[in-house]
Design a protein around this motif. Sequence first.
Motif, mmCIF file in Angstrom:
data_model
loop_
_atom_site.group_PDB
_atom_site.id
_atom_site.type_symbol
_atom_site.label_atom_id
_atom_site.label_comp_id
_atom_site.label_asym_id
_atom_site.label_seq_id
_atom_site.Cartn_x
_atom_site.Cartn_y
_atom_site.Cartn_z
ATOM 1 N N TYR A 71 0.469 -0.902 0.246
ATOM 2 C CA TYR A 71 0.174 -0.002 -0.254
ATOM 3 C C TYR A 71 0.557 1.657 -0.014
ATOM 4 C CZ TYR A 71 -4.414 -2.810 0.523
ATOM 5 O OH TYR A 71 -4.970 -3.167 0.589
ATOM 6 N N THR A 72 2.012 0.910 0.874
ATOM 7 C CA THR A 72 2.706 1.986 0.563
ATOM 8 C C THR A 72 3.631 2.488 -0.688
ATOM 9 O OG1 THR A 72 3.571 1.902 2.965
ATOM 10 C CG2 THR A 72 4.847 3.507 1.733
ATOM 11 N N ALA A 73 3.783 1.098 -1.060
ATOM 12 C CA ALA A 73 4.651 1.494 -2.645
ATOM 13 C C ALA A 73 3.711 1.812 -3.294
ATOM 14 C CB ALA A 73 5.211 0.247 -2.590
ATOM 15 N N THR A 74 2.218 1.563 -2.937
ATOM 16 C CA THR A 74 1.727 2.095 -4.715
ATOM 17 C C THR A 74 1.378 4.154 -3.923
ATOM 18 O OG1 THR A 74 0.836 0.248 -4.198
ATOM 19 C CG2 THR A 74 -0.613 2.173 -5.266
ATOM 20 N N ALA A 75 1.466 3.981 -2.975
ATOM 21 C CA ALA A 75 1.269 5.412 -2.448
ATOM 22 C C ALA A 75 2.380 6.086 -3.383
ATOM 23 C CB ALA A 75 1.194 5.842 -0.876
ATOM 24 N N ILE A 76 3.246 5.703 -3.533
ATOM 25 C CA ILE A 76 4.950 6.014 -3.741
ATOM 26 C C ILE A 76 4.766 6.173 -5.243
ATOM 27 C CG2 ILE A 76 7.634 5.422 -4.824
ATOM 28 C CD1 ILE A 76 7.357 6.791 -1.916
ATOM 29 N N GLY A 77 4.020 5.029 -5.992
ATOM 30 C CA GLY A 77 3.908 5.082 -7.691
ATOM 31 C C GLY A 77 2.367 6.064 -7.641
ATOM 32 N N LEU A 162 9.657 5.218 3.228
ATOM 33 C CA LEU A 162 8.590 5.369 1.913
ATOM 34 C C LEU A 162 7.741 6.056 2.695
ATOM 35 C CD1 LEU A 162 8.991 2.121 0.138
ATOM 36 C CD2 LEU A 162 10.250 4.182 -0.265
ATOM 37 N N ALA A 163 6.832 6.129 4.085
ATOM 38 C CA ALA A 163 5.521 6.185 4.234
ATOM 39 C C ALA A 163 6.425 8.169 4.641
ATOM 40 C CB ALA A 163 5.033 5.909 5.506
ATOM 41 N N ALA A 164 6.745 8.022 5.483
ATOM 42 C CA ALA A 164 7.641 9.472 4.686
ATOM 43 C C ALA A 164 8.399 10.220 4.051
ATOM 44 C CB ALA A 164 9.294 9.478 6.477
ATOM 45 N N VAL A 165 7.691 9.394 3.175
ATOM 46 C CA VAL A 165 8.756 10.233 1.455
ATOM 47 C C VAL A 165 7.140 10.963 1.391
ATOM 48 C CG1 VAL A 165 9.431 9.526 -0.651
ATOM 49 C CG2 VAL A 165 10.788 8.830 0.987
ATOM 50 N N VAL A 166 6.553 10.167 1.591
ATOM 51 C CA VAL A 166 5.007 10.314 1.099
ATOM 52 C C VAL A 166 4.673 12.104 1.801
ATOM 53 C CG1 VAL A 166 2.844 9.849 1.296
ATOM 54 C CG2 VAL A 166 4.336 8.199 -0.092
ATOM 55 N N LYS A 167 5.010 11.550 2.769
ATOM 56 C CA LYS A 167 4.443 12.741 3.742
ATOM 57 C C LYS A 167 5.395 13.812 3.588
ATOM 58 C CE LYS A 167 2.297 14.394 7.250
ATOM 59 N NZ LYS A 167 2.614 14.521 9.116
ATOM 60 N N LYS A 168 6.690 13.780 3.556
ATOM 61 C CA LYS A 168 7.111 15.023 2.569
ATOM 62 C C LYS A 168 7.562 15.924 1.575
ATOM 63 C CE LYS A 168 11.314 16.337 4.557
ATOM 64 N NZ LYS A 168 11.077 17.747 4.497
ATOM 65 N N LYS A 169 7.071 14.469 0.667
ATOM 66 C CA LYS A 169 6.170 15.222 -1.055
ATOM 67 C C LYS A 169 5.189 16.031 -0.865
ATOM 68 C CE LYS A 169 9.130 15.102 -3.981
ATOM 69 N NZ LYS A 169 10.689 16.068 -3.428
ATOM 70 N N THR A 170 3.890 15.488 0.182
ATOM 71 C CA THR A 170 2.923 15.319 -0.577
ATOM 72 C C THR A 170 1.777 16.267 0.929
ATOM 73 O OG1 THR A 170 2.071 13.483 0.658
ATOM 74 C CG2 THR A 170 2.966 13.203 -1.838
ATOM 75 N N ASN A 200 5.151 10.192 16.010
ATOM 76 C CA ASN A 200 5.472 11.279 15.423
ATOM 77 C C ASN A 200 4.240 11.612 14.959
ATOM 78 O OD1 ASN A 200 5.817 9.826 13.577
ATOM 79 N ND2 ASN A 200 7.967 9.971 13.274
ATOM 80 N N GLY A 201 3.413 10.543 14.827
ATOM 81 C CA GLY A 201 2.875 11.117 13.937
ATOM 82 C C GLY A 201 2.714 10.549 12.239
ATOM 83 N N ILE A 202 3.471 9.809 11.832
ATOM 84 C CA ILE A 202 3.345 9.424 10.663
ATOM 85 C C ILE A 202 2.527 7.772 10.438
ATOM 86 C CG2 ILE A 202 5.159 8.703 8.826
ATOM 87 C CD1 ILE A 202 7.088 10.516 9.538
ATOM 88 N N ASP A 203 2.048 7.724 9.093
ATOM 89 C CA ASP A 203 2.004 6.513 9.587
ATOM 90 C C ASP A 203 2.599 5.339 9.109
ATOM 91 O OD1 ASP A 203 -1.054 6.886 9.097
ATOM 92 O OD2 ASP A 203 -0.931 6.978 6.992
ATOM 93 N N ALA A 204 2.319 4.675 10.222
ATOM 94 C CA ALA A 204 3.617 2.641 10.540
ATOM 95 C C ALA A 204 3.427 1.967 9.589
ATOM 96 C CB ALA A 204 3.242 2.446 11.849
ATOM 97 N N TYR A 264 9.189 -4.114 -6.443
ATOM 98 C CA TYR A 264 8.985 -3.113 -5.478
ATOM 99 C C TYR A 264 7.695 -3.058 -4.423
ATOM 100 C CZ TYR A 264 11.073 0.079 -9.199
ATOM 101 O OH TYR A 264 11.468 0.819 -9.381
ATOM 102 N N GLN A 265 8.878 -3.704 -3.202
ATOM 103 C CA GLN A 265 8.312 -3.951 -1.558
ATOM 104 C C GLN A 265 7.152 -4.885 -2.257
ATOM 105 O OE1 GLN A 265 8.398 -1.671 1.487
ATOM 106 N NE2 GLN A 265 10.393 -1.602 0.105
ATOM 107 N N LEU A 266 7.546 -5.977 -3.124
ATOM 108 C CA LEU A 266 6.445 -6.792 -3.587
ATOM 109 C C LEU A 266 7.791 -8.086 -4.207
ATOM 110 C CD1 LEU A 266 6.426 -7.340 -6.885
ATOM 111 C CD2 LEU A 266 3.738 -6.164 -6.220
ATOM 112 N N TRP A 267 6.969 -9.686 -3.894
ATOM 113 C CA TRP A 267 7.778 -10.754 -3.892
ATOM 114 C C TRP A 267 7.628 -10.954 -5.611
ATOM 115 C CZ3 TRP A 267 12.290 -11.920 -0.549
ATOM 116 C CH2 TRP A 267 11.953 -11.879 0.516
ATOM 117 N N ALA A 268 8.979 -11.541 -6.006
ATOM 118 C CA ALA A 268 9.117 -12.647 -7.462
ATOM 119 C C ALA A 268 8.000 -14.053 -6.621
ATOM 120 C CB ALA A 268 9.916 -12.368 -8.500
ATOM 121 N N CYS A 269 7.347 -15.214 -7.297
ATOM 122 C CA CYS A 269 6.871 -16.057 -7.113
ATOM 123 C C CYS A 269 7.848 -17.178 -7.624
ATOM 124 C CB CYS A 269 5.786 -16.206 -7.385
ATOM 125 S SG CYS A 269 5.006 -15.281 -6.051
ATOM 126 N N SER A 270 7.519 -18.498 -7.686
ATOM 127 C CA SER A 270 8.157 -19.599 -7.614
ATOM 128 C C SER A 270 7.813 -19.892 -9.086
ATOM 129 C CB SER A 270 8.729 -20.840 -6.810
ATOM 130 O OG SER A 270 7.100 -21.412 -6.341
#
Length: 507
Positions: A71-77, A162-170, A200-204, A264-270
């Motif tokens: 979800y955080t990666a999606t916010a970055i996207g 990354l959550a802090a990046v979202v807060k800083k940039k948006t 500190n109020g940032i989404d954890a 990006y914050q997810l895995w490839a599978c077998s």
Amino acid sequence: MEAEKALERITPEEAGISSRQVKKCIEELMHETTQMHGFMAARHGKVFAECWWAPFNSEMVHSNHSFGKSYTATAIGIAVTEKKLSLDEKMVDIFKDEIEERKICVPELTKKITVRHVLSMTNGHAANPSIEGDWIANYFTAAIEYEPGTRFLYNTSGACMLAAVVKKKTGENVKDYLTPRLFEKIGINAERFVWLKWPNGIDAEPATFATTEDNLRLAILYMNNGRWNGEQIVSEEFIREALSVRIKTDEAPEQKDGRCGYGYQLWACSIPGVYRFDGGQGQYGIIWPEKELCVVVHEGGIAPYGPQETLDVLYEQLLLVADDENLPQDRAAYDELVAYEKSLKIEKDKPNRLHPEIDFSGTYSVISGNADPWIGMAPPGGFDLFAIYRDHSKQEEMTEFSFEFRPDQCRFRVNKDTMIKASMDGELILRETDNVFPQLKNYCATARFVKPYILEIRIHWVNSWAETKMRFEYQKGIMKITSMKLRLNEEDNWLVSRGEAIKVEER
């Protein structure tokens, strides 16, 4: 608004798999090293299988653990799509003020870390920066051993950054930023979705709680290259990069599906071309874009082998047997599947069989220790990660408790505020109670005497797999308290704390 629009339902046969095969898959998901909670599967964005094991249900939010990283990666996207952020921006530039304020001497290699490196967990750190205390400072002072972008090291500190990046940039927290841009557009109820916060109020992270269908909707969005009902919510380029192997993970300590590469914050599978959102103890969102197939799971898988066994079942009994064409309808088999899905429930607890030697009823004052019943989640040998997310305006430490017994129930009250009604017959009855996590009120509890002088109250915090066993042993006027919080780890399964109390009238 899309939040009011249900996903279309179809039969398994319309998705290229038989109802009998889906039933077999569900049966095998209930293996010995997990407790299943929720399961959904969709083809071409249409749901063909769904079930919950009572008391878990479709409307209940459930812990995601590191699934929340996606979800955080999606916010970055989305921020990249809106041109509020570039993946090539350096972390030291984004957090220039915080670095100066803390007077941090940043290691030279740290100055090279970009947002892209953080997304792919290639920060270069020698060990995971701590997420205790000032985790922003911890990130920028941690030792760097590798050139950023060259070596994978799984970590949670990067997701926090990354959550802090979202807060800083948006200027907004991740959940607030996602609500109009993602949740409302793909049908996630933002008011129900829980995102706990740091002091500190940032989404954890890891601190998201979603319904099983919420997670399915996110998986479908990724399967559709970031599009929903014709709207490009996240750029195709970002989704394409996310659903790819950005770094090899051959040396990762995880099971086989932990060594197939990371995006990006997810895995490839077998299975080649298959990717997954992945949270601890088996919170999965599996995406197979080529087959337009998505599967999501909420469970309590016992580490280290339970979650991988769940993946193996899903691969062998669902993904790899799905046909590319529709199958003939089988109404009898479909009706049998639906009835089976509705009948599922987890095994009840042991009922009370003993009579106590003394009367446990009454009010007690805690005189030592810190044994509490709250939701707790801790890695083996580690501390309770969720203690920091509690509502600190509430009484956290258990300073007083009381017991009231009825023929079918033990009423366990904590600090006068929290009432736990525990069934004496082992039945798991879904209830709500106020506690130090006001948004996570769902629980089932049972009580029994494991010895004539030891009362055990077992609390299932069903907004997750978390469980607390509270044991009370009366010895020579002192009530000995043991709090055991489930880790779901084969080698170290319980986080244990102890305390003592006396009856109020005996003080």
